[in-house]
Design an enzyme around this catalytic site. Structure first.
Site, PDB file in Angstrom:
ATOM      1  N   HIS A  73      -9.001   3.774  -1.202  1.00 19.51           N
ATOM      2  CA  HIS A  73      -7.621   3.301  -1.077  1.00 19.51           C
ATOM      3  C   HIS A  73      -7.230   2.396  -2.241  1.00 19.51           C
ATOM      4  CE1 HIS A  73      -3.902   1.983   0.571  1.00 19.51           C
ATOM      5  NE2 HIS A  73      -4.322   0.981   1.289  1.00 19.51           N
TER       6      HIS A  73
ATOM      7  N   CYS B  39       0.812  -1.213   0.000  1.00 21.50           N
ATOM      8  CA  CYS B  39       0.000   0.000   0.000  1.00 21.50           C
ATOM      9  C   CYS B  39       0.848   1.266   0.000  1.00 21.50           C
ATOM     10  CB  CYS B  39      -0.928  -0.010   1.206  1.00 21.50           C
ATOM     11  SG  CYS B  39      -1.737  -1.602   1.419  1.00 21.50           S
TER      12      CYS B  39
END
Ligand SMILES: [Zn+2]
Lengths: 151, 395
Positions: free
Chosen positions: B339, B84
């Site tokens: 996200h 991420c």
């Protein structure tokens, strides 16, 4: 002729850098044993195995068996699983700090509906394994330790 | 080494995208190039965060094809993967290439199409950035890891779990509040008025984290144009300077000394502050990695904005709100904005630049515009951490 003798290159290749392989560690779990490594330099125990001591990076490591005993430091109850674990929900991943020092990750054998924050700090002992049958990204059978509260 | 500036930014709408990753990244890149007033032939290298393209579209080596899609020519184009935190790592390296003198103009950013994968498969691929040998057979998920951290936090600081859950809910309420005001957010105009009960009574994902404690899966892209600081004013009146960066790596969960004090994050942030010659008290605004409500609290403490164990109460008291001590995630963060993992770090920088230009959406823009801001991006279960400190003036 320039270059290095083949035999010399082969000899260099034969040096073993891994004292306890992950496959052997998993075989140990399947036999009910929690295996690890004892460091000749600092005396610390490494588990799961690594090529170097997890505390001081020394490479003089000796294979040992841990007691399988320890204390729950945290856990969760998984309700939404990733692909491959749908049929296991709810299940309880936990972290256990072993008597010998290192932490290991595994499953807690406890009723998922009644487990609470109270189990943190409780004494546990390895009571078996959970077998994951793998998938196309991580093929083969893989295992993790299962712990049961002993107090 | 030269100082580096950001002179153009671009950002797609986050949410579900019908466009391909190549199209999404192109869209963000062309916006950024237009914003900077530069063209493809000006770009000397491409740095692209992309965590899981192999699973999303059967595509590896996406960076090369992204350069080709934009007709950038046979320039170096590299994919960065740090789960991420992929885009932040890409931007950090891009800044270093410019700083070193190797390049005078580069494009950096990230892209992801995670929502398209569906929850079960996306959860499986996200869990690939857990430690596969030990955590794979356990069936650990990201919410699972942070749920374990939340329970540890409760224990460590002696905050009863139900009280902690209520305090954590304020992170979700705040970030959804700002996400609802952000036209590029996945939850624009949605969930802007959550209450504590809505968060704690939502579907349990990994006890004690509910669905409303978690960020969503998302598709999207963001990109930036970077150049040497000394050239920046040729392209824009409002360059934003890269003042400091840091990066850190973690271990498997079981080898972490303390889940509530990840060394990787502490170390990375410390390096960024040192490079920038700034301290937490100098920072006016944060965009940090709120993949879960508890993650925001842990980040606030690791970065030094609150004492250990105090971020939960401080958040509940409004200290991270728009008018608080340190406004945090005014874009909506990962929870409210979405996200798309490989793009997230670039999105954080995008919104920091927008804040510094006074161009964030009404209700999200802080007043006065921030002088210094910081981004924090986390990959995996604290496996990759990356920080960027930005400023409106060179130090
Ligand atoms: Zn040692």
């Amino acid at each position: 002729m320039v270059g290095k003798e083949q035999e010399e290159i082969e000899k260099e290749l034969s040096k073993e850098y891994v004292t306890l392989t992950y496959a052997d560690y998993e075989e140990g779990l399947k036999a009910g044993k929690l295996l690890g490594l004892k460091c000749a330099a600092c005396g610390g125990i490494t588990c799961h195995p690594m090529p170097v001591c997890q505390w001081c990076s020394d490479r003089r490591l000796e294979k040992i068996e841990l007691s399988g005993e320890g204390e729950v430091t945290t856990f969760t109850v998984i309700r939404v699983a990733s692909e491959g674990f749908e049929h296991d929900v709810p299940y309880i991943p936990c972290l256990v700090k072993t008597k010998e020092g290192p932490c290991v990750v595994g499953w807690l054998d406890f009723d998922a509906e009644s487990v609470s924050q109270d189990v943190i700090g409780k004494q546990v002992k390895m009571s078996g394994i959970h077998t994951y049958n793998g998938d196309k990204f991580f093929s083969g059978e893989h295992v993790c330790p299962v712990f049961k509260i002993t107090e | 080494m030269r100082d580096v500036a950001i002179i153009g930014v671009g950002h797609t709408k986050f949410g579900r995208a019908s466009k391909t990753s190549l199209e999404l990244f192109s869209e963000a890149s062309l916006q950024a190039m237009d914003d900077a007033g530069v063209v493809g032939t000006d770009i000397e290298a491409l740095f692209q965060g992309a965590a899981l393209p192999g699973f999303e579209e059967g595509q590896v080596m996406p960076a090369a094809f992204s350069a080709a899609e934009l007709n950038l020519g046979p320039i170096p184009a590299t994919r960065y993967e740090g789960a991420c935190a992929s885009a932040t790592v890409a931007i950090r390296d891009a800044a270093m290439w410019v700083s070193s003198g190797e390049c005078d103009m580069v494009l950096a950013g990230g892209v992801e199409k995670a929502l398209t994968m569906g929850t079960a498969f996306a959860t499986r691929t996200f869990a690939m950035s857990c430690h596969a040998p030990t955590e794979g057979p356990v069936g650990l998920t990201f919410p699972g890891v942070f749920a374990m951290a939340a329970r540890r936090y409760s224990k460590e600081y002696d905050i009863p779990l139900d009280k902690l859950r209520e305090k954590m809910a304020h992170v979700s309420i705040k970030n959804h509040g700002h996400g609802a005001l952000n036209p590029l957010a996945q939850f624009y105009k949605k969930m802007g008025n959550l209450k504590v009960e809505d968060v704690v009574n939502s579907m349990m994902v990994a006890d004690p984290l509910t669905l409303m404690d978690c960020c969503p899966f998302s598709d999207g892209a963001a990109a930036l144009v970077l150049c040497p600081a000394e050239d920046a004013k040729k392209y824009t009146d409002d360059p934003v300077y890269v003042l400091g960066t840091g990066q850190g790596s973690g271990s498997s969960l079981s080898k972490m000394a303390d889940l509530t004090k990840p060394v990787s994050r502490i170390q990375s942030a410390k390096v960024a502050f040192k490079h920038a010659r700034l301290e937490p008290k100098d920072i006016d605004i944060l965009e940090l990695h709120d993949c879960f409500t508890i993650a925001e609290l842990i980040a606030l403490e690791c970065l030094g904005f609150f004492e250990w164990g105090e971020a939960a109460e401080a958040t509940a008291q409004g200290e991270t709100d728009i008018d608080g001590k340190i406004p945090t995630n005014m874009s909506g963060g990962l929870i409210g904005k979405g996200h798309p993992i490989g793009a997230t770090g670039a999105s954080q920088v995008y919104w920091m630049v927008k804040q510094m230009r006074g161009e964030a959406a009404k209700g999200n823009q802080i007043d006065p515009v921030p002088e210094y801001g910081m981004t924090d991006t986390l990959g995996g279960d604290f496996g990759t951490l990356c920080h960027i400190i930005l400023g409106r003036t060179k130090k």
